[in-house]
Structures are given as C-alpha cells and as structure tokens.
Design a protein around this motif. Structure first.
Motif, PDB file in Angstrom:
ATOM      1  N   VAL A   1      46.944  89.166  27.743  1.00  0.00           N
ATOM      2  CA  VAL A   1      47.189  87.912  27.032  1.00  0.00           C
ATOM      3  C   VAL A   1      46.592  86.789  27.861  1.00  0.00           C
ATOM      4  O   VAL A   1      47.010  86.560  28.999  1.00  0.00           O
ATOM      5  N   MET A   2      45.607  86.116  27.302  1.00  0.00           N
ATOM      6  CA  MET A   2      44.917  85.073  28.055  1.00  0.00           C
ATOM      7  C   MET A   2      44.773  83.820  27.212  1.00  0.00           C
ATOM      8  O   MET A   2      44.832  83.863  25.974  1.00  0.00           O
ATOM      9  N   GLN A   3      44.608  82.703  27.874  1.00  0.00           N
ATOM     10  CA  GLN A   3      44.421  81.447  27.168  1.00  0.00           C
ATOM     11  C   GLN A   3      43.074  81.449  26.445  1.00  0.00           C
ATOM     12  O   GLN A   3      42.061  81.875  26.996  1.00  0.00           O
ATOM     13  N   SER A   4      43.097  80.973  25.214  1.00  0.00           N
ATOM     14  CA  SER A   4      41.880  80.987  24.397  1.00  0.00           C
ATOM     15  C   SER A   4      40.747  80.190  25.033  1.00  0.00           C
ATOM     16  O   SER A   4      39.578  80.532  24.895  1.00  0.00           O
ATOM     17  N   LYS A   5      41.106  79.152  25.775  1.00  0.00           N
ATOM     18  CA  LYS A   5      40.077  78.276  26.335  1.00  0.00           C
ATOM     19  C   LYS A   5      39.213  78.978  27.373  1.00  0.00           C
ATOM     20  O   LYS A   5      38.097  78.536  27.664  1.00  0.00           O
ATOM     21  N   VAL A   6      39.709  80.075  27.963  1.00  0.00           N
ATOM     22  CA  VAL A   6      38.922  80.785  28.966  1.00  0.00           C
ATOM     23  C   VAL A   6      38.392  82.109  28.432  1.00  0.00           C
ATOM     24  O   VAL A   6      37.726  82.836  29.154  1.00  0.00           O
ATOM     25  N   PHE A   7      38.702  82.417  27.186  1.00  0.00           N
ATOM     26  CA  PHE A   7      38.219  83.675  26.619  1.00  0.00           C
ATOM     27  C   PHE A   7      36.753  83.536  26.243  1.00  0.00           C
ATOM     28  O   PHE A   7      36.350  82.589  25.569  1.00  0.00           O
ATOM     29  N   ASP A   8      35.951  84.477  26.702  1.00  0.00           N
ATOM     30  CA  ASP A   8      34.528  84.491  26.396  1.00  0.00           C
ATOM     31  C   ASP A   8      34.267  85.627  25.417  1.00  0.00           C
ATOM     32  O   ASP A   8      34.511  86.798  25.730  1.00  0.00           O
TER      33      ASP A   8
END
Length: 465
Positions: free
Chosen positions: A41-48
């Motif tokens: 689960v990761m923040q969308s802003k850092v998802f590539d």
C-alpha cells in the motif's frame, strides 16, 4: 491504520507488516481467491505506472520464476494497492548481514538463478536498475526444501528500446554502492549491463562479506571509482569464482558480461560446477520429479535441473529461520477460517481492478460518507436513533461482530450511499414490520425488488480484489 482498513474492505486479511518506507508499507496478507500474498500500500503521488507496465511485460512469453509475481492493483485515490506473490524466506541481504559462508554449490546456484532471471528480464527489454540484497527475495514452497531466488521491486525499472545492446540515458537512481560506474562517474549512457554489475556486487558480498568498493559517501565512491580498482579479497579459495566476479565488475561496460554471457562462463560450465553440486540438491530434484508426476504445477524446468537448485536446508540454517515453523500459526488460521472480522457495515465505492500492464488511472470520486455514531457495547442504544446504515442494494452485507442483535425493518427504502438508515436496537422477540433478526456476524441478503431481508447465512464473506 488507514492502509489496513483499505485492505480489510477488499476482503484481505492482514497478519503483520513485512516492511515499510516513507511512502508506503508491505503487509503479509491473505485473500481467499489468491492465497497468502504481500500487499503493498503506497501513496499514489509516488506510484510510478512504469512499475505496473513492467509487470505486464514480464507476464508475456516464457514465465519467469525468478521474479516476484504481480497479482493485481487498485487505485483508491490517495493510495494504490498492489498485490504480489509472497516470498517466505526473507532476502539475500539477511544472509549477507550474517556474514554466513555459503557452500560453493549453493552460492553458484544462487548466482545462476539470478543471471537466468536477469536474462529473461532483459530479453523483455527491461532494465531493473536497483539490484541489491534487499530486493532479492527467497521463497521455499511450503513442505519443500527447494529455494527460488526472486528479483523484487521494479520501482526504478527502465524500458530499453532497440535491444539489449542499445544504450540510453539513465539517471543515477538506485543504491550508490550497488550502482555501475557509468551511472556514478560516467555520462549516464548505459544499458542492461548496469544490472550485471549490481549482481556482481551482491555475489562479492556473499562470497567475501564486504563491498567491492568500500566508500562512506557518494563523493568518496566517485573518487574510488576513478581509480578503476576492485578490492581484492585477503583470501581467495575459489579462483574460478574470483575470475568470474572480476568479469562482472568491469568498469568499461563494453567489456562487461551481459547476463547471457555470464551464464556461459566456466564458473557455470566448468567441471567444478558439477562436482560441487550439493547432495541436498540432487535429492531435491528427485522430489521435484515426484511432485511433478503427482500433478504439482508449481514445479518448473529449473526445479528439475541440479545446477539451479538452492538447498533450503542450508538457507534455513544460514538464516536460523524456517518458514514452515514460523508461519504455522498463520497457515492454521487460514485453514480454520478464523479471521478477525474488520469489514465496514457500509462499503466504499468500488474501484476497478487492474491486471498487470494496464494503466491505473485515477478513480472516480466516491460518495463522501459522513461520520456517524457507531455502537459501543458499553453504551445504551435507543430505538429510532441513527446508527451505521446497511445499504439495501448491497447483497450480502456483513454485520460486524461488535453490533448487538438488531431487527432490520423490512420497509427500508433505497438510499444514496452517503445516507443513513435507522436500525432498531436489541428487540430479539419483536417481529414487527416483518423484519428478520440479524445476529452478530450474520450475513444478510436483501431483495432489490421489495427491499426486504430475504435470507441469512453464516458463511464468511470475502470480496474479490
């Protein structure tokens, strides 16, 4: 914790945290349709999305057992959830940090798995760019002693157009001590051989318990790389291995092995490669043949080749860790189906599920669910007071175990997702309004035609991810 709530709402049970960083966490989780998984689960802003595109590319063509497999992904607005294969035997970094000396046969088999994995990754036109011990996971299928080394974390992956020999500009991303010279002191023109250098660093660490270039800062690393020298180990017991590592850690990438060339080195093809195969490996191959004959589809061609076999007996001893023992309580919990119910009485707005390779576009804005008063067993509840709604158009709905038995009136009208219904309190003997009594943990199914409760069951609800 918001991340766990998201997973729970998707029918995913969380057991523990496997790792975490500044922008996300990875949880050991379970989903009935997938099994035991690692949920990132990761923040969308850092998802590539390049990572997800790479997952789709890697699923094309010949299967690659030496990578952590991606299962599915969802975008929840603020967070992105990626479900991945769970590797149960920790990472190579755990062995490196213990300064454990592996047997020659096991070290060679690890190296061969890594380069075969790289060869297949590079053949898809991808460059990993962040090969290091922490990203090299190990998995031992339950009940077996064979270990598969799996390359993980494709967050810095680069798509290489024009073939494996095609150079391209690469930014200096990754872990500095594992990065190739062309990224640290070069002009940034690089190719897939940056991964070969990084594997060379890992093998050096496994064999000699140190980095080939010991620097305390990036500036010092740059200065030391200018000298174009690799630290020679004080004691070299295997000359063939040392010669092989030197060919991986060549400063001029034009003279450095590719992954395919590495597999043809005498380290893998010479007489010692056969002589040093562990007795465990030979027995594991026999067991794999038996499993395959009994229909085990997880057995691959590599499991039947002695030169690829990493002994689980040795790795478990090196780590002082046996997943069959350590994870037994979790396996028992899965088999019994005894999960702590954490679903919400109202669901979040559904989002699309994406297979690997598909773009994960931002989801539509969900209804804003307003905070409502929830029932606390220590508090009195009053007839007619507003409590968490049960939407009439959802079937089935799980009533949380901490909610007292309640009569759900049969005259519930269709409502919008953000609205609330009135739930009458504890009236077990009251059948007014033709309602049906719902007890804690019951699944309630609604009829969309007349908004009446039509059936109850006690089966566990799981939501497809």
């Amino acid at each position: 914790m918001e991340e766990i709530q998201i997973l729970n709402q998707e029918g995913i049970q969380v057991f523990k945290t496997l790792g975490q960083g500044a922008f996300g966490r990875v949880f050991l989780s379970y989903n009935k349709g997938i099994g035991l998984i690692a949920a990132k689960v990761m923040q969308s802003k850092v998802f590539d999305e390049k990572e997800w595109d790479a997952a789709g590319i890697l699923q094309q063509g010949e299967p690659i057992p030496f990578i952590v497999q991606f299962k599915s992904a969802k975008n929840f607005g603020e967070y992105v959830v990626i479900l991945m294969e769970f590797a149960n035997l920790k990472s190579l970094d755990n062995i490196i940090k213990k300064n454990y000396t592996l047997s020659p046969g096991t070290l060679r088999a690890i190296a061969k798995q890594l380069f075969e994995g790289l060869r297949l990754i590079h053949s898809r036109g991808l460059v990993h760019r962040d090969i290091k011990g922490e990203n090299l996971m190990m998995h031992c299928p339950p009940g077996s002693n064979r270990v598969i080394v799996k390359i993980a974390d494709f967050g810095l992956v680069k798509l290489q157009g024009g073939g494996m020999q095609q150079t391209m500009l690469m930014s200096a991303k990754g872990t500095p001590l594992n990065m190739a010279p062309e990224l640290v002191i070069g002009d940034g023109n690089a190719d897939a051989k940056v991964d070969v250098w990084s594997v060379g660093v890992v093998l050096y660490q496994l064999a000699y318990h140190d980095y080939p270039i010991k620097a305390m800062s990036v500036l010092q690393l740059q200065q030391m790389m200018q000298s174009r020298r690799i630290a020679r180990p004080a004691v070299i017991q295997d000359v063939v291995l040392w010669n092989f590592i030197q060919k991986l850690l060549v400063f001029d990438r034009k003279d450095r092995y590719s992954a395919e060339e590495a597999l043809s080195d005498p380290y893998f093809t010479g007489p010692y490669a056969i002589q040093q195969i562990n007795a465990d490996a030979k027995q594991i191959v026999q067991q794999s043949f038996a499993l395959q004959q009994n229909g085990d589809q997880s057995v691959t061609k590599y499991d039947l080749d002695q030169t690829y076999i990493v002994s689980g007996i040795e790795i478990k001893a090196a780590l002082n860790y046996n997943p069959d023992v350590e994870l037994k309580p979790i396996y028992q919990q899965i088999q019994s189906g005894q999960f702590q119910q954490q679903q919400q009485i109202y669901p979040i707005q559904p989002y699309p599920v994406y297979p690997p390779g598909h773009n994960i576009s931002p989801p539509p804005q969900p209804y804003q669910i307003q905070p409502v008063q929830t029932y606390n067993p220590n508090n009195n509840i009053h007839p007619g007071q507003i409590y968490p709604k049960i939407p009439p158009n959802l079937k089935p709905v799980l009533i949380p175990a901490n909610l007292k038995p309640a009569v759900i009136p049969a005259n519930i009208q269709p409502v919008q997702i953000q609205q609330l219904d009135i739930v009458q309190p504890d009236q077990l003997n009251n059948q007014q309004n033709n309602g049906i009594i719902a007890r804690p943990g019951d699944d309630v199914q609604f009829s969309q035609e007349n908004n009446k409760v039509v059936s109850q069951s006690i089966s566990t609800i799981t939501t497809s991810f």
